[in-house]
Design a protein around this motif. Sequence first.
Motif, PDB file in Angstrom:
ATOM      1  N   SER A 251      -0.241  10.973  -0.290  1.00 53.99           N
ATOM      2  CA  SER A 251       1.005  10.523  -0.893  1.00 53.99           C
ATOM      3  C   SER A 251       2.377  11.387  -0.715  1.00 53.99           C
ATOM      4  O   SER A 251       2.103  12.530  -0.038  1.00 53.99           O
ATOM      5  CB  SER A 251       0.849  10.581  -2.630  1.00 53.99           C
ATOM      6  OG  SER A 251       0.505  11.937  -2.752  1.00 53.99           O
ATOM      7  N   ALA A 252       3.500  10.878  -0.914  1.00 61.02           N
ATOM      8  CA  ALA A 252       4.747  11.504  -0.605  1.00 61.02           C
ATOM      9  C   ALA A 252       4.922  12.767  -1.504  1.00 61.02           C
ATOM     10  O   ALA A 252       4.161  12.645  -2.610  1.00 61.02           O
ATOM     11  CB  ALA A 252       5.949  10.573  -0.762  1.00 61.02           C
ATOM     12  N   ASP A 253       5.380  13.848  -0.968  1.00 60.08           N
ATOM     13  CA  ASP A 253       5.437  15.077  -2.022  1.00 60.08           C
ATOM     14  C   ASP A 253       6.003  14.806  -3.454  1.00 60.08           C
ATOM     15  O   ASP A 253       6.809  14.424  -3.592  1.00 60.08           O
ATOM     16  CB  ASP A 253       6.455  16.124  -1.376  1.00 60.08           C
ATOM     17  CG  ASP A 253       5.922  16.850  -0.069  1.00 60.08           C
ATOM     18  OD1 ASP A 253       4.609  16.617   0.115  1.00 60.08           O
ATOM     19  OD2 ASP A 253       6.720  17.235   0.710  1.00 60.08           O
ATOM     20  N   GLY A 254       5.194  15.371  -4.198  1.00 64.19           N
ATOM     21  CA  GLY A 254       5.585  15.286  -5.897  1.00 64.19           C
ATOM     22  C   GLY A 254       4.734  14.076  -6.536  1.00 64.19           C
ATOM     23  O   GLY A 254       4.961  13.679  -7.565  1.00 64.19           O
ATOM     24  N   TYR A 255       4.033  13.188  -5.459  1.00 64.81           N
ATOM     25  CA  TYR A 255       3.269  12.100  -6.336  1.00 64.81           C
ATOM     26  C   TYR A 255       1.849  12.066  -6.045  1.00 64.81           C
ATOM     27  O   TYR A 255       1.531  12.608  -5.147  1.00 64.81           O
ATOM     28  CB  TYR A 255       3.674  10.611  -5.645  1.00 64.81           C
ATOM     29  CG  TYR A 255       5.365  10.488  -5.986  1.00 64.81           C
ATOM     30  CD1 TYR A 255       5.614   9.928  -7.012  1.00 64.81           C
ATOM     31  CD2 TYR A 255       6.485  10.821  -4.757  1.00 64.81           C
ATOM     32  CE1 TYR A 255       7.159   9.632  -7.435  1.00 64.81           C
ATOM     33  CE2 TYR A 255       7.646  10.534  -5.273  1.00 64.81           C
ATOM     34  CZ  TYR A 255       7.995   9.874  -6.317  1.00 64.81           C
ATOM     35  OH  TYR A 255       9.472   9.683  -6.644  1.00 64.81           O
ATOM     36  N   PRO A 256       1.228  11.593  -7.020  1.00 67.59           N
ATOM     37  CA  PRO A 256      -0.251  11.904  -7.095  1.00 67.59           C
ATOM     38  C   PRO A 256      -1.141  10.765  -5.853  1.00 67.59           C
ATOM     39  O   PRO A 256      -0.503   9.764  -5.787  1.00 67.59           O
ATOM     40  CB  PRO A 256      -0.833  11.491  -8.342  1.00 67.59           C
ATOM     41  CG  PRO A 256       0.248  10.442  -8.933  1.00 67.59           C
ATOM     42  CD  PRO A 256       1.413  11.056  -8.433  1.00 67.59           C
TER      43      PRO A 256
ATOM     44  N   THR B  14       0.904  -1.186  -0.021  1.00 71.32           N
ATOM     45  CA  THR B  14       0.023   0.068   0.060  1.00 71.32           C
ATOM     46  C   THR B  14       0.838   1.214  -0.134  1.00 71.32           C
ATOM     47  O   THR B  14       0.687   2.183  -0.984  1.00 71.32           O
ATOM     48  CB  THR B  14      -1.014   0.024   1.265  1.00 71.32           C
ATOM     49  OG1 THR B  14      -1.809  -1.239   1.353  1.00 71.32           O
ATOM     50  CG2 THR B  14      -1.803   1.286   1.339  1.00 71.32           C
ATOM     51  N   GLN B  15       1.748   1.241   1.005  1.00 69.88           N
ATOM     52  CA  GLN B  15       2.681   2.434   1.108  1.00 69.88           C
ATOM     53  C   GLN B  15       3.710   2.828  -0.109  1.00 69.88           C
ATOM     54  O   GLN B  15       3.901   3.936  -0.559  1.00 69.88           O
ATOM     55  CB  GLN B  15       3.221   2.492   2.527  1.00 69.88           C
ATOM     56  CG  GLN B  15       2.402   2.554   3.762  1.00 69.88           C
ATOM     57  CD  GLN B  15       1.502   3.814   3.621  1.00 69.88           C
ATOM     58  OE1 GLN B  15       1.429   4.752   3.021  1.00 69.88           O
ATOM     59  NE2 GLN B  15       0.151   3.545   4.498  1.00 69.88           N
ATOM     60  N   SER B  16       4.125   1.490  -0.738  1.00 73.45           N
ATOM     61  CA  SER B  16       5.207   1.786  -1.690  1.00 73.45           C
ATOM     62  C   SER B  16       4.508   2.872  -2.777  1.00 73.45           C
ATOM     63  O   SER B  16       5.089   3.309  -3.330  1.00 73.45           O
ATOM     64  CB  SER B  16       5.311   0.312  -2.387  1.00 73.45           C
ATOM     65  OG  SER B  16       4.277  -0.290  -2.916  1.00 73.45           O
ATOM     66  N   TRP B  17       3.057   2.465  -3.320  1.00 81.98           N
ATOM     67  CA  TRP B  17       2.643   3.166  -4.243  1.00 81.98           C
ATOM     68  C   TRP B  17       2.288   4.643  -4.089  1.00 81.98           C
ATOM     69  O   TRP B  17       2.347   5.808  -4.657  1.00 81.98           O
ATOM     70  CB  TRP B  17       1.384   2.598  -4.775  1.00 81.98           C
ATOM     71  CG  TRP B  17       1.634   1.529  -5.498  1.00 81.98           C
ATOM     72  CD1 TRP B  17       2.314   1.420  -6.730  1.00 81.98           C
ATOM     73  CD2 TRP B  17       1.040   0.104  -5.657  1.00 81.98           C
ATOM     74  NE1 TRP B  17       2.293   0.116  -7.285  1.00 81.98           N
ATOM     75  CE2 TRP B  17       1.449  -0.698  -6.463  1.00 81.98           C
ATOM     76  CE3 TRP B  17       0.299  -0.499  -4.540  1.00 81.98           C
ATOM     77  CZ2 TRP B  17       1.273  -1.896  -6.699  1.00 81.98           C
ATOM     78  CZ3 TRP B  17      -0.062  -2.005  -4.538  1.00 81.98           C
ATOM     79  CH2 TRP B  17       0.567  -2.560  -5.887  1.00 81.98           C
ATOM     80  N   ASN B  18       2.111   5.010  -2.521  1.00 83.57           N
ATOM     81  CA  ASN B  18       1.862   6.267  -1.968  1.00 83.57           C
ATOM     82  C   ASN B  18       3.156   6.878  -2.132  1.00 83.57           C
ATOM     83  O   ASN B  18       3.206   8.254  -2.013  1.00 83.57           O
ATOM     84  CB  ASN B  18       1.247   6.285  -0.457  1.00 83.57           C
ATOM     85  CG  ASN B  18      -0.268   5.688  -0.579  1.00 83.57           C
ATOM     86  OD1 ASN B  18      -0.793   5.912  -1.307  1.00 83.57           O
ATOM     87  ND2 ASN B  18      -0.528   5.225   0.551  1.00 83.57           N
ATOM     88  N   PHE B  19       4.297   6.235  -2.021  1.00 81.77           N
ATOM     89  CA  PHE B  19       5.618   6.968  -2.292  1.00 81.77           C
ATOM     90  C   PHE B  19       6.080   7.011  -3.516  1.00 81.77           C
ATOM     91  O   PHE B  19       7.249   7.380  -3.868  1.00 81.77           O
ATOM     92  CB  PHE B  19       6.890   6.099  -1.395  1.00 81.77           C
ATOM     93  CG  PHE B  19       6.575   6.790   0.018  1.00 81.77           C
ATOM     94  CD1 PHE B  19       7.755   7.344   0.584  1.00 81.77           C
ATOM     95  CD2 PHE B  19       5.631   6.392   0.913  1.00 81.77           C
ATOM     96  CE1 PHE B  19       7.723   8.012   1.745  1.00 81.77           C
ATOM     97  CE2 PHE B  19       5.836   6.755   2.296  1.00 81.77           C
ATOM     98  CZ  PHE B  19       6.473   7.529   2.837  1.00 81.77           C
ATOM     99  N   GLY B  20       5.522   6.573  -4.747  1.00 84.73           N
ATOM    100  CA  GLY B  20       5.561   6.590  -5.999  1.00 84.73           C
ATOM    101  C   GLY B  20       6.361   5.356  -6.346  1.00 84.73           C
ATOM    102  O   GLY B  20       7.183   5.564  -7.549  1.00 84.73           O
TER     103      GLY B  20
END
Length: 481
Positions: free
Chosen positions: A349-354, A256-262
């Motif tokens: 999401s992490a900054d810069g990622y949708p 889950t979090q991997s995609w939130n971090f791009g």
Amino acid sequence: MAVGNSGILHGKPARIKIFAAVLAVSLALTGCGASGGGSDASDNGGGNGNGAKADNAGGANDGKAANAEAADDGAGKSTSEQVTLSLWGWSGTFQTDFTKLVLSEFEKQHPNIKIKYIPDQGGTDKLTTLIAGGTPPDVAILDRFLTGSWAAKGSLENLTPFLEMDSEVSSNDYYPGVWAETTYNDQVYALPWGTDNRGLYYNKTLMKEAGLDANTPPKTIDELDAMAEKMFKKSTSGGYEQVGFIPWMGQSYLYTQSWNFGGEWTKDAELTPNDPQIVKALEWMAGYAKKYDMAQINKFNDVMGKTGINPFWTGKVGFMVDGNWILNDLKSNAKVKPTFEWGVTPMPSADGYPQTTWAGGFSFTLPKGGKHPQEAWELLKFIAGYKGTLLWAKRPNAGNDITAMPKVNEEIKITENPQLKVFVDMMPSAHFRPVTPAGQKMWDETFRVQDLALNGKGEPKKLLDEVKKNVDAELKKLQAK
């Protein structure tokens, strides 16, 4: 994402042309042709494009000709003869409801076909044994992300020949990513059935108590961290009586979090579990375990586990990642009586990622070796196509399910539920676990190293490098068979 391009079926050999011609004659003579289900193209793009094409494994390509031949044989048989098909599915109320609402209607429309329902007996291990022994059910339900591994080992019939001759079912009927998840080496091995995804549930009451704007949930990881910090509260005994956010609670884990971090799990036909952004995601998760004390969090989780309800509904969790299905708790679980204000929004999401989500779900397949492939295809396309999907979606206890077909979702107007609409609106851009023979291995490995990292038993980068080594070895082993 899934292997191959969504909806693209490559190469129509002469065998398939003959197959189509034979089937056309057969259907004309027997009157058992495709019934109009109606479908329209989804206006979604081709998914998120993070899938990689896995190399052929387990004789997948070698089986294409055999699959087509089996389909030819099925098409040439008269469908007017009485046939009994076996369907492998879940037991309990699902069996009762699915038989009554969907299978009975299929039998009415196909009087020459009877369905014998086989309740799941031992999960996929038992199903694998039946296939290996040459006595598989004609149709079976399967976790969709397993399609690649099962296709690679030759356990599923290739559906591409059926799709090439039958216009009743189209890739455009389904969400692009959902369809792509059924595709391996540009061949289709399953039809999607049902889907789901994840969002952020937030407790407005706790936000207000923490001095936060309850109508402005976090959109970035930094915002989430800052808000969550204000909501952790310890009891007089020193343990947590309330938490802001736990990155491994509910549906929040490394995938889950991997995609939130791009992060990307595949790149240029290679599995990449040690992608730098995935490493950052695991480092962030481990940071929570260290900052808020893993032992104290475990104690809190133990208390939550004894409540008999989802932790979010206790009112003791500020933010929690979970799926659309927990909305059903509001009606199905008598213990769930939230006395606080709450809402649902896309995950930060992490900054810069949708902001994004990831989706899962199931599919129906034709296990390899079925004795009635053509009749089985008729059943498969009914239950996983427009007609069957609509019948199931309209059942009284459908709750907050999302179907794999945008048209059906629109027809039953599920977006009129504002909370469910959040999840449905994310489906077109949802991520999916890679379709690869090593998919199950990588899934299991991520949980193994997540546990190690959270408990301070390894550095995230080294742990994920180890996952990379292990999944590559697994893939090589599977490809050698």
